[in-house]
Design an enzyme around this catalytic site. Structure first.
Site, PDB file in Angstrom:
ATOM      1  N   HIS A 128       0.815  -1.217   0.000  1.00 24.63           N
ATOM      2  CA  HIS A 128       0.000   0.000   0.000  1.00 24.63           C
ATOM      3  C   HIS A 128       0.850   1.269   0.000  1.00 24.63           C
ATOM      4  CE1 HIS A 128       0.386  -0.171   4.526  1.00 24.63           C
ATOM      5  NE2 HIS A 128       0.445   1.141   4.353  1.00 24.63           N
ATOM      6  N   ASP A 157       0.258  -7.693   1.509  1.00 17.26           N
ATOM      7  CA  ASP A 157       0.559  -6.263   1.586  1.00 17.26           C
ATOM      8  C   ASP A 157       2.066  -6.010   1.614  1.00 17.26           C
ATOM      9  OD1 ASP A 157       0.010  -3.542   1.633  1.00 17.26           O
ATOM     10  OD2 ASP A 157      -0.036  -3.439   3.822  1.00 17.26           O
ATOM     11  N   SER A 234       4.604   2.604   7.944  1.00 16.25           N
ATOM     12  CA  SER A 234       4.287   1.475   7.074  1.00 16.25           C
ATOM     13  C   SER A 234       5.507   1.038   6.270  1.00 16.25           C
ATOM     14  CB  SER A 234       3.163   1.848   6.113  1.00 16.25           C
ATOM     15  OG  SER A 234       1.956   2.020   6.793  1.00 16.25           O
TER      16      SER A 234
END
Length: 479
Positions: A128, A157, A234
């Site tokens: 992402h 992911d 992230s």
């Protein structure tokens, strides 16, 4: 006059008495001081929330300090900053008549983190972080590098990038299988565009499934931690006290979008297989048994008319089987309870998905299951998503006549590495655009796109999805 003096004297004496009383009742005792300033370090091996006791006479000097400086020193050089850059294109009604691409653009920049996985420039991060990018920059050691996407895996992911550099400080890789609940962990990343921020917490749980991955075959077996993780973290590193990578920070559960004590990381054992597959094949090798499972609990047992008069629900329940798939061919049936895969105990859907994620198409696995309360076994050969036992390799067509590279996906034909003279760029197709239809005809293969644009002249219409997965209609004219 005497009355006034008498009133003042009484007031003064009363004030003194009140002050003395307040001081007496608010003066801290030795016991309250000890409770206020004493710090307690919990050893991860003996941590039991039900057995915590705090002694008011404990000495803080007798408690062993916990030092994370070694882990931070080892990890910080291996965590990079990632800029994801995309240009949004707006189309208006004039484009229907004149063609020629979008009428306005707006550059959007978002940031994340990445972990150096090898000395020759391979970096792992979250899917992402990069999926909406038309251009990627990696910032390392105060220098910017243009990054190439080697491959992505939406089911976990994760994504792998490559920069043109050598002798990089690759992170030390540990094992998430050996990670214990209650163990200290350190998160390193770039939250809120702050470089190399370090936070600390413990492992709150393992094998968490939180339903955030939108993929046909999602693999959710997250490590949950209470280390502070925020936007920008992230793709960063979650390491143990020794500075060994145990997870890739991926998500938080929060109503505000910021840290609230619930952070999740992809286990490093899953990440390592994803990395190896993408570097070697360009795509992750997914091993499937031709069916799906759900949690085995009271509600689902009742749904399948299974015995609910039991104390412990161990295993996962087969909910769906593909016709002529490996599971059905091996004799498995709906309502069977899988309790072991290759000798490993399986108690949750997350454990089932994680164990499968370590395998390849063509692998033979042994399954232990219960049917009508009786233990049975089955052996089957895992397959890929096309139903065969072959390994899959990513296929990219270099369309030199169009000045682009094309790749067939489940959503259409993806266009990337568009050069400035490409006719596709001239009509307004952005980087990482997926073509779904051309002149209302569905396209599935790169050859169909090449054949159309090599021959077509005139006014046309194109439907597809940009890198942010937004549906985009592009009218165009080719003269």
């Amino acid at each position: 006059m005497k009355n006034i003096i008498k009133i003042l004297a009484i007031g003064f004496i009363g004030g003194l008495a009140g002050a003395y009383t307040l001081q007496f009742f608010t003066k801290p005792t030795a016991e309250s001081d000890a409770l206020r300033f004493n710090t307690v370090a919990l050893d991860s091996a003996s941590f039991n929330p039900g057995n915590i006791s705090i002694s008011s006479h404990a000495s803080s000097s007798s408690l062993a300090p916990v030092d994370f400086s070694e882990a931070a020193t080892k990890t910080i050089p291996s965590v990079v900053y990632i800029n994801s850059i995309a240009k949004g294109i707006a189309y208006n009604s004039f484009d229907w008549f004149f063609g020629g691409g979008g009428s306005s653009t707006q550059t959007q920049v978002s940031s994340g983190s990445g972990v150096i996985f090898s000395t020759d420039g391979y970096i792992i991060t979250n899917n992402h972080v990069v999926e909406s990018a038309e251009r990627l920059e990696v910032v390392y050691n105060k220098r910017k590098y243009t990054a190439e996407v080697i491959g992505t895996d939406p089911s976990t992911d994760l994504a792998v990038l490559k920069i043109n550099e050598t002798n990089l400080p690759a992170i030390a890789i540990g094992s998430s299988k050996n990670l214990q609940v209650g163990e200290w962990v350190v998160a390193v990343g770039n939250p809120f565009s702050l470089s190399s921020t370090v936070t600390v917490g413990i492992v709150s749980a393992k094998g968490r499934r939180i339903g955030i991955l939108e993929d046909k075959f999602p693999i959710e077996s997250f490590i949950q931690t209470d280390a502070a993780i925020n936007p920008g973290n992230s793709g960063g590193a979650l390491v143990n006290k020794s500075g060994e990578l145990v997870g890739i920070n991926s998500a938080i559960l929060s109503r505000t979008g910021s840290y609230t004590g619930y952070a999740f990381a992809v286990p490093v054992d899953i990440a390592r297989k994803v990395f190896d597959d993408i570097v070697k094949y360009g795509i992750v090798q997914k091993a499937l048994l031709g069916g799906s499972v759900i949690e085995y609990n009271y509600e689902n047992a009742k749904k399948y008319d299974l015995n609910t008069n039991i104390k412990t629900y161990s295993g996962v329940l087969i909910e769906q089987l593909e016709r002529e798939g490996p599971a059905m061919q091996s004799g498995l049936k709906l309502g069977d309870i899988i309790v072991k895969l290759n000798g490993r105990d399986i108690n949750t859907q997350s454990e089932f998905e994680e164990e499968l994620s370590y395998h390849y198409p063509g692998d033979k696995i042994n399954i232990a299951f219960l049917r009508d309360g009786k233990p049975q076994t089955a052996t089957l050969i895992l397959v890929n998503q096309n139903g065969s036992a072959d390994l899959i390799k990513r296929e990219i067509k270099d369309a030199t006549t169009l000045g682009v590279q094309l790749e067939s996906t489940q959503y259409g034909v993806k266009v990337f590495k568009i050069n400035d003279k490409s006719p596709l760029k001239q009509i307004g197709i952005p980087e990482n655009f997926t073509i779904y239809e051309i002149n209302r005809v569905r396209v599935k293969k790169p050859e169909e796109v090449v054949e159309f644009f090599e021959k077509f002249k005139g006014r046309g219409y194109l439907l597809g999805f940009n890198s942010s997965k937004q549906r985009v209609e592009i009218p165009f004219v080719i003269r």
